[in-house]
Write a protein that holds these residues in place. Structure first.
Motif, mmCIF file in Angstrom:
data_model
loop_
_atom_site.group_PDB
_atom_site.id
_atom_site.type_symbol
_atom_site.label_atom_id
_atom_site.label_comp_id
_atom_site.label_asym_id
_atom_site.label_seq_id
_atom_site.Cartn_x
_atom_site.Cartn_y
_atom_site.Cartn_z
ATOM 1 N N ASP A 112 19.972 15.388 -35.081
ATOM 2 C CA ASP A 112 21.342 15.908 -35.040
ATOM 3 C C ASP A 112 21.796 16.142 -33.604
ATOM 4 O O ASP A 112 22.901 15.767 -33.221
ATOM 5 N N THR A 113 20.945 16.757 -32.824
ATOM 6 C CA THR A 113 21.282 17.072 -31.433
ATOM 7 C C THR A 113 21.464 15.801 -30.614
ATOM 8 O O THR A 113 22.413 15.686 -29.843
ATOM 9 N N GLU A 114 20.570 14.839 -30.780
ATOM 10 C CA GLU A 114 20.694 13.574 -30.053
ATOM 11 C C GLU A 114 21.984 12.852 -30.435
ATOM 12 O O GLU A 114 22.660 12.294 -29.573
ATOM 13 N N ASN A 156 25.142 22.866 -36.126
ATOM 14 C CA ASN A 156 24.021 22.676 -35.199
ATOM 15 C C ASN A 156 24.256 23.401 -33.883
ATOM 16 O O ASN A 156 23.332 23.944 -33.289
ATOM 17 N N SER A 157 25.503 23.422 -33.433
ATOM 18 C CA SER A 157 25.839 24.127 -32.202
ATOM 19 C C SER A 157 25.601 25.632 -32.362
ATOM 20 O O SER A 157 25.027 26.273 -31.487
ATOM 21 N N SER A 179 21.909 26.386 -32.301
ATOM 22 C CA SER A 179 21.221 26.237 -31.021
ATOM 23 C C SER A 179 21.723 27.173 -29.925
ATOM 24 O O SER A 179 20.931 27.636 -29.122
ATOM 25 N N SER A 205 24.760 14.241 -31.550
ATOM 26 C CA SER A 205 25.871 14.996 -30.956
ATOM 27 C C SER A 205 26.025 14.687 -29.478
ATOM 28 O O SER A 205 27.140 14.485 -28.986
ATOM 29 N N ASN A 206 24.920 14.650 -28.759
ATOM 30 C CA ASN A 206 24.963 14.335 -27.328
ATOM 31 C C ASN A 206 25.450 12.911 -27.093
ATOM 32 O O ASN A 206 26.261 12.657 -26.204
#
Length: 180
Positions: free
Chosen positions: A42-44, A133-134, A137, A46-47
């Motif tokens: 998810d983070t990857e 997710n934001s 984190s 989003s980035n």
């Protein structure tokens, strides 16, 4: 070889069903890339999405190139790009000719109007997932603060979204890296 086929099918389906262009394809790509195949977290995702939005050009092709290369090198990138671009180009030529013939048809007008709420829900779902997710984190207050500043910058001050994304990258690198 199996990864190549998965790339072809995943990007073909995402882009053929993504009515409305790149932004409409993003939730479908997310489902394929993150949920179905686990090519990115998810983070990857989003980035990658933030960086892809900051760069010029169509978003779908940048996502296809990045993920395809990550999964299977240059061949994966080529296949993912082909699955993204070729069906859309062929469909564009064919559908524009068809729509031109039937542009006054109430059926065609109804179809285009009724698809818009579906696209809105897909975008809301993706926004919710990335926002969740934001919050997980960096916390609720940081997430809301960044969202509020981004909204103010883009909608009130009319600052280009690419500059807002770059500012968020800088903020994350300078301030949030000390916290996280």
């Amino acid at each position: 070889m199996e990864e190549w086929l998965q790339l072809l099918i995943s990007f073909f389906v995402s882009n053929v069903l993504g009515y409305g262009g790149g932004p409409a394809s993003i939730p479908l790509m997310y489902k394929e890339i993150v949920t179905n195949h686990g090519w990115l977290s998810d983070t990857e995702f989003s980035n990658m999405l933030a960086l892809a939005n900051a760069l010029p050009g169509p978003i779908a092709t940048k996502i296809a190139a990045f993920v395809g290369y990550g999964v299977s090198g240059w061949m994966g990138m080529t296949l993912a790009l082909a699955a993204t671009v070729i069906p859309s180009a062929v469909a564009l030529v064919w559908l524009l000719n068809l729509l031109q013939k039937h542009r006054n048809s109430p059926v065609v007008k109804g179809m285009t109007l009724l698809v818009q709420p579906v696209i809105a829900i897909m975008m809301l779902t993706l926004t919710w997932q990335i926002g969740k997710n934001s919050v997980i984190s960096i916390g609720l207050l940081q997430s809301l603060g960044i969202a509020a500043v981004a909204f103010w910058a883009m909608n009130i001050r009319k600052i280009h979204p690419a500059l807002v994304i770059l500012a968020a990258f800088a903020y994350g690198g300078l301030v949030l890296s000390q916290v996280v």
